[in-house]
Design a protein around this motif. Structure first.
Motif: not given
Ligand SMILES: Nc1nc2c(ncn2[C@@H]2O[C@H](COP(=O)(O)OP(=O)(O)OP(=O)(O)O)[C@@H](O)[C@H]2O)c(=O)[nH]1
Ligand SMILES: [Mg+2]
Lengths: 242, 97
Positions: A15, A45, A47, A74, A77, A80, A101, A143, A215-216, A220-223
């Motif tokens: 998470t 887990i 971060d 941890r 960040k 993953l 998550a 998309r 979709d979430r 926010e999206s991290k990628l």
């Molecule tokens: N522990 C940890 N978890 C992470 C990190 N980056 C992302 N996550 C988690 O990994 C999972 C997937 O990340 P997302 O941001 O949903 O990536 P995605 O599914 O490709 O993109 P979106 O759904 O569009 O946001 C989520 O549960 C995030 O909270 C990280 O650096 N450390």
């Protein structure tokens, strides 16, 4: 199928800023795992999320118990890939389930993953958005087009023996996952692709379960925009090396 | 053998065969009669494959499941979860937005 060995499923939840999603996903996991009766634990887990995800996790641990909810946070960040490695070290199950998550991977599919695994003793079971009743919600035309195009190219170039390489909702035998992680070099997004490609290389068997990917809703999206570039370089890397 | 080598091998073989035909290393009535088709066959193949790929990708894009029910069901379950968790004593953080 032998019931003599009791299977246990360790669910890894990495998470980062998932304070709104975490309680819901945990509630859903508990709901469906309790209903299906499999033995499990959830390893969170986190971060060092600044939004208080860890405090929420601690509350949930009090509610559901330390045997069900295991916290392995941890400091900061670290990404993953290493989050999975960190989580596996503390897993007590003989199977590992990896999922996001952010509620795009619905826990109702976990019992299906397990049944499919048991039916053919698969080494890996992967969720797929591209087969049968699988699909996505909340994606616009562009998309979907990019996703389908990228998937077509991947299937053409790599013939991976699995229809969804970039999804990360999967079940692994623990020993298999450990071996795969050791042999994977990529970071981030490409990591998921490499895991399946290496699995094919080692002749591990792969089962598939169609999933509806929503979709979430929160957070926010991290990628971001670099996703396509990462995908392209990852594809070429795997094309040239596997 | 990596996928790259596989592709190079296959395309290398096809290229050699094609080159032998267009440079008249292999010659018979058939190749004489269809020389221009053979000469342009790589381009024809690429165009046809491009059209095939575009059709497949577009078809799959349009038929990509929307999963409306899954989204509705999830919303319902989120509500249920919030209610149930509150009862269990979980303190939700105030929504920032
Ligand atoms: N522990 C940890 N978890 C992470 C990190 N980056 C992302 N996550 C988690 O990994 C999972 C997937 O990340 P997302 O941001 O949903 O990536 P995605 O599914 O490709 O993109 P979106 O759904 O569009 O946001 C989520 O549960 C995030 O909270 C990280 O650096 N450390
Ligand atoms: Mg996500």
């Amino acid at each position: 199928m032998t019931d003599s060995v009791k299977n246990k499923y360790s669910i890894l939840l990495p998470t980062y800023n998932e304070v709104e999603n975490l309680p819901i996903i945990i509630w859903l996991i508990v709901k469906y795992m309790t209903k299906s009766g499999y033995d499990y634990e959830i390893i969170i887990i986190d971060d060092g999320s600044p939004d208080g995800t860890l405090e929420a996790a601690e509350q949930l641990q009090k509610i559901y118990g330390e045997d069900k909810i295991v916290l392995r946070p941890r400091e900061r960040k670290l990404g993953l890939g290493t989050a999975y490695i960190h989580g596996i070290k503390h897993a007590t199950g003989n199977f590992i389930i990896i999922m996001d998550a952010d509620l795009s991977h619905h826990p109702k599919y976990i019992p299906e993953f397990i049944q499919i695994q048991e039916s053919k003793n698969y080494d890996v079971v992967s969720g797929t958005r591209y087969l049968g009743n699988g699909g996505v919600h909340g994606w616009d035309f562009k998309r979907k087009l990019v996703s389908r195009g990228a998937n077509f190219l991947t299937q053409l170039l790599l013939r991976p023996g699995a229809s969804d390489l970039t999804g990360s909702f999967r079940l692994y035998k623990k020993s298999i996952l450990e071996k795969l992680i050791q042999s994977c070099i990529s970071k981030g997004y490409v990591f998921q692709m490499e895991m399946i490609i290496r699995a094919r290389q080692f002749n591990y068997t792969i089962g598939e379960v169609p999933i509806a990917f929503v979709d979430r809703v929160y957070g926010e999206s991290k990628l971001g925009g670099s996703e396509i570039i990462q995908f392209a370089t990852g594809l070429l890397y795997l094309f040239a090396t596997t | 053998m990596t996928k790259l080598i596989e592709w190079l091998t296959v395309f290398g073989c096809i290229f050699c065969a094609w080159a032998a035909l267009v440079t008249n290393k292999i010659e018979n009535n058939f190749t004489k009669q269809y020389f221009s088709v053979i000469l342009y066959s790589p381009i024809i193949f690429v165009v046809l494959f491009g059209v095939y790929a575009a059709m497949v990708v577009l078809y799959r894009t349009f038929t990509f499941n929307n999963c409306e029910e899954a989204a509705v069901e999830l919303q319902k379950e989120i509500k249920e979860a919030r209610e149930d968790l509150s009862k269990l004593g979980f303190k939700f953080k105030k929504r920032s937005k």
